[in-house]
Design a protein around this motif. Structure first.
Motif, short mmCIF file in Angstrom:
data_model
loop_
_atom_site.label_atom_id
_atom_site.label_comp_id
_atom_site.label_asym_id
_atom_site.label_seq_id
_atom_site.Cartn_x
_atom_site.Cartn_y
_atom_site.Cartn_z
N PHE A 146 0.87 -1.18 0.00
CA PHE A 146 0.00 0.00 0.00
C PHE A 146 0.91 1.22 0.00
N GLN A 147 0.72 2.10 -0.98
CA GLN A 147 1.57 3.28 -1.11
C GLN A 147 0.74 4.55 -0.95
N ALA A 148 1.13 5.37 0.02
CA ALA A 148 0.51 6.67 0.26
C ALA A 148 1.62 7.70 0.33
N PRO A 149 1.31 8.99 0.25
CA PRO A 149 2.36 10.01 0.29
C PRO A 149 3.26 9.87 1.51
N GLY A 150 4.54 9.62 1.27
CA GLY A 150 5.53 9.58 2.34
C GLY A 150 5.61 8.28 3.11
N ILE A 151 4.73 7.31 2.83
CA ILE A 151 4.71 6.10 3.64
C ILE A 151 4.30 4.90 2.80
N ASP A 152 4.94 3.77 3.05
CA ASP A 152 4.58 2.49 2.46
C ASP A 152 4.13 1.55 3.57
N ALA A 153 3.22 0.66 3.22
CA ALA A 153 2.79 -0.39 4.15
C ALA A 153 2.78 -1.72 3.40
N HIS A 154 3.53 -2.67 3.93
CA HIS A 154 3.63 -3.99 3.33
C HIS A 154 2.78 -4.97 4.14
N LEU A 155 1.95 -5.74 3.46
CA LEU A 155 1.19 -6.81 4.08
C LEU A 155 1.62 -8.12 3.46
N GLN A 156 2.15 -9.02 4.28
CA GLN A 156 2.60 -10.32 3.80
C GLN A 156 2.00 -11.40 4.68
N SER A 157 1.75 -12.54 4.09
CA SER A 157 1.08 -13.60 4.84
C SER A 157 1.56 -14.96 4.39
N THR A 158 1.23 -15.97 5.17
CA THR A 158 1.57 -17.35 4.82
C THR A 158 0.50 -17.99 3.96
N PHE A 159 -0.50 -17.20 3.53
CA PHE A 159 -1.58 -17.68 2.67
C PHE A 159 -1.84 -16.64 1.59
#
Length: 606
Positions: A146-159
């Protein structure tokens, strides 16, 4: 999913730089990053539709939910029991043990089936910058970005993850003994993506975080009657402390109402001089010297910053890095918790005059006398000049401890704490043999004392009162015997305690004051203040009223939430209100427990 679960239906996890709330339904509905006072990423607790959330729970809503902490840690376990099986979500944030401010923070959400078969559903709907910033989603084999101004958020899972607009969903079925999980990592734009999680890696993270908290808690000296309650409060204070500076935030949240539907909705993600200073004694009593030392250094830095400037030596509150700029604004697009608006960020009370903070600050320094003795001579000169200023400036109306917005008054508590500042300053000077204008301080201290005894006393109520121009009682004065202004069994104090029993106490719960009798410039009412109830326990114990003190303390425990946390207030129906969890409440709980333990031990001849 309940749009707005009760405030108390949450646990807290954190990494000592920021924190998240997890509801008993498995929903992360509050999370700000990279710091406590940063813009939110998940804020569904303040607006279900615009705030954002991350849900990880069984697909069906008929499961019974239970929540607990893994003993002696900040690892939160949410259990779901249904006809088909029993599942768990284990939430935690690995603490950054370098104590260096970082923009990278990780929320780990492990899942496992304990019995039977459990169908888990994941929904991740971040809404950056209090829901004001749009984001873009990239979904690949290694997870979602997820990319927003000034910040990234990574979501990772085992599924596997599935895209749903600019959000993500997933489903996974686990059988008894199987496990997995999801990891949500935030960082600055363009930051390196973390490696994909594995079941073994998630287990290793869990064990490492557990060891961290167990090592930390082993420092505790507490051997009293309520170890679980006291240690949960200590862990909560640690979670609310910004490790890079040692600053304690008043609460993890903002905007949660003191009255549902009312306007008393403040941002508490800042460091109040008052709260942090009183935490020093609580942490020292438990044996957590490092935390007390860090805050005293932070406090000394704040005093140094304003030396030689035409300003008050201290501001009421600061950001966790010491920045004094806290402009207050309203998030008009947020509906507020259950319609409680306005939702505010920043805090306009930072610019108020609250003279009591000098008393709490010097009180903290006197409690940490051994720490202060090691400080530089320049640090002492700063403190001495502050007390020189206070000796001339104490006799002024101010907004007081409760940050009223109805005009300045001659608040009795502000005068009492001015006395404390001057008195403890004199003790420090004499103890350390440091140069000081002791005669000037003594003259001012004695003038404060005489004024409080003459003008702070109400013949009508036979009690010390909130301010000099009325007969309203105020629970802040419960600290008078603790700080030594008056003996705990002095007839005037016992009479004050009796008056508070009549006017401020309801089923052992204590109101701050009566806003109808003492208008504070705000509409609506409020609940009882949990801080004040624990101060009441402390005062009762010191007064020798031990059965009443112990019963009040034990009864107050029934108002804690299911994992031992307290918000700011208790409402008319026993519900928790205000920002959550509140540091002031938990530090006063520790203070009350220790005082009560000592009094009960003395009574039994231990």
């Amino acid at each position: 999913m309940d749009r707005y679960p009760p405030i108390a239906e949450h646990g807290l996890v954190g990494d000592l730089q920021t924190a998240a709330l997890v509801s008993s339904q498995g929903v992360v509905d509050w999370f700000a990053a990279p710091r406590f006072d940063s813009p939110s990423i998940f804020a569904a607790l303040l607006d279900h539709y615009h705030g954002g959330y991350m849900r990880l729970a069984p697909e069906h809503s008929d499961a019974t939910c239970k929540q607990l902490y893994y003993p002696g840690t900040a690892i939160l376990v949410t259990r779901f029991m249904s006809r088909d099986g029993v599942g768990e979500v284990i939430d935690f944030m690995p603490p950054d043990q370098t104590r260096t401010a970082t923009d990278r923070h990780t929320l780990v959400r492990c899942i496992r089936a304990v019995r039977g078969t459990v169908d888990f559903t994941l929904e991740c709907r971040p809404r950056f910058n209090y829901g004001r910033a749009e984001h873009e989603l990239e979904l690949g084999e290694d997870g979602a970005l997820f990319q927003a101004p000034g910040i990234d958020a990574h979501l990772q899972s085992t599924f596997p993850l599935e895209q749903e607009g600019q959000d993500v969903r997933a489903k996974v079925t686990l059988k008894a003994g199987e496990s997995g999980g999801a990891v949500f990592t935030v960082c600055a734009s363009g930051g390196e993506a973390p490696p994909p999680p594995t079941t073994e890696g998630l287990t290793g993270h869990w064990e490492e975080v557990s060891r961290f908290w167990h090592r930390w808690l082993r420092q505790s000296r507490y051997r009293g009657r309520w170890p679980e309650l006291v240690h949960r409060s200590a862990i909560t204070l640690k979670l609310l402390t910004y490790a890079p500076t040692g600053a304690l935030v008043a609460a993890a949240t903002m905007g949660l109402p003191e009255q549902v539907g009312g306007e008393r909705n403040w941002d508490y993600r800042f460091t109040w001089v008052r709260d942090g200073s009183l935490s020093v004694r609580a942490m020292l009593d438990l044996g957590f010297v490092e935390e007390a030392t860090a805050f005293l250094h932070w406090l000394t830095d704040r005093l140094r910053e304003r030396e030689g400037k035409e300003e008050e030596p201290l501001q009421t509150m600061y950001r966790i890095d010491g920045n004094p700029d806290l402009p207050e604004e309203t998030l008009d697009h947020f509906e507020g918790y259950r319609g409680s608006s306005p939702v505010r960020i920043g805090n306009g009370a930072a610019d108020q005059l609250q003279l009591d903070i000098y008393g709490e600050a010097v009180y903290a320094m006197s409690q940490g006398a051994e720490i202060m003795q090691q400080s530089s001579f320049g640090g002492w000169q700063t403190l001495a000049r502050t007390l020189d200023w206070l000796a001339d400036a104490w006799d002024r109306p101010d907004e007081g401890i409760w940050e009223t917005r109805g005009g300045r008054q001659d608040f009795t508590y502000s005068r009492v704490m001015s006395w404390v500042a001057l008195d403890r300053g004199m003790r420090l000077a004499e103890s350390f043999r440091r140069p000081a204008d002791l005669e000037r301080w003594r003259k001012a201290r004695d003038a404060v004392f005489h004024q409080v005894m003459e003008r702070g006393w109400s013949q009508k109520e036979r009690a010390f009162v909130q301010h000099y121009d009325g007969d309203v009682l105020d629970a802040s004065l419960l600290l008078m015997p603790r700080v030594g202004f008056i003996a705990p069994k002095d007839p005037a104090w016992l009479s004050t305690l009796d008056a508070m029993d009549r006017k401020l106490v309801s089923d052992s719960l204590v109101y701050r004051y009566d806003p109808a009798a003492s208008p504070d410039g705000l509409r609506g009412s409020e609940g009882t203040f949990s801080l004040c109830t624990f101060l009441y326990v402390d005062a009762l114990a010191r007064a020798g009223r031990l059965p009443q003190a112990r019963y009040t303390f034990e009864k107050m425990q029934t108002y804690a939430n299911h994992v031992g946390l307290f918000a700011e207030e208790i409402g008319p129906s026993g519900e928790q209100l205000g920002n959550f969890p509140q540091a002031f409440t938990h530090l006063s709980l520790i203070m009350a427990a220790i005082t009560l333990d000592e009094a009960l031990d003395a009574e039994s001849g231990r």
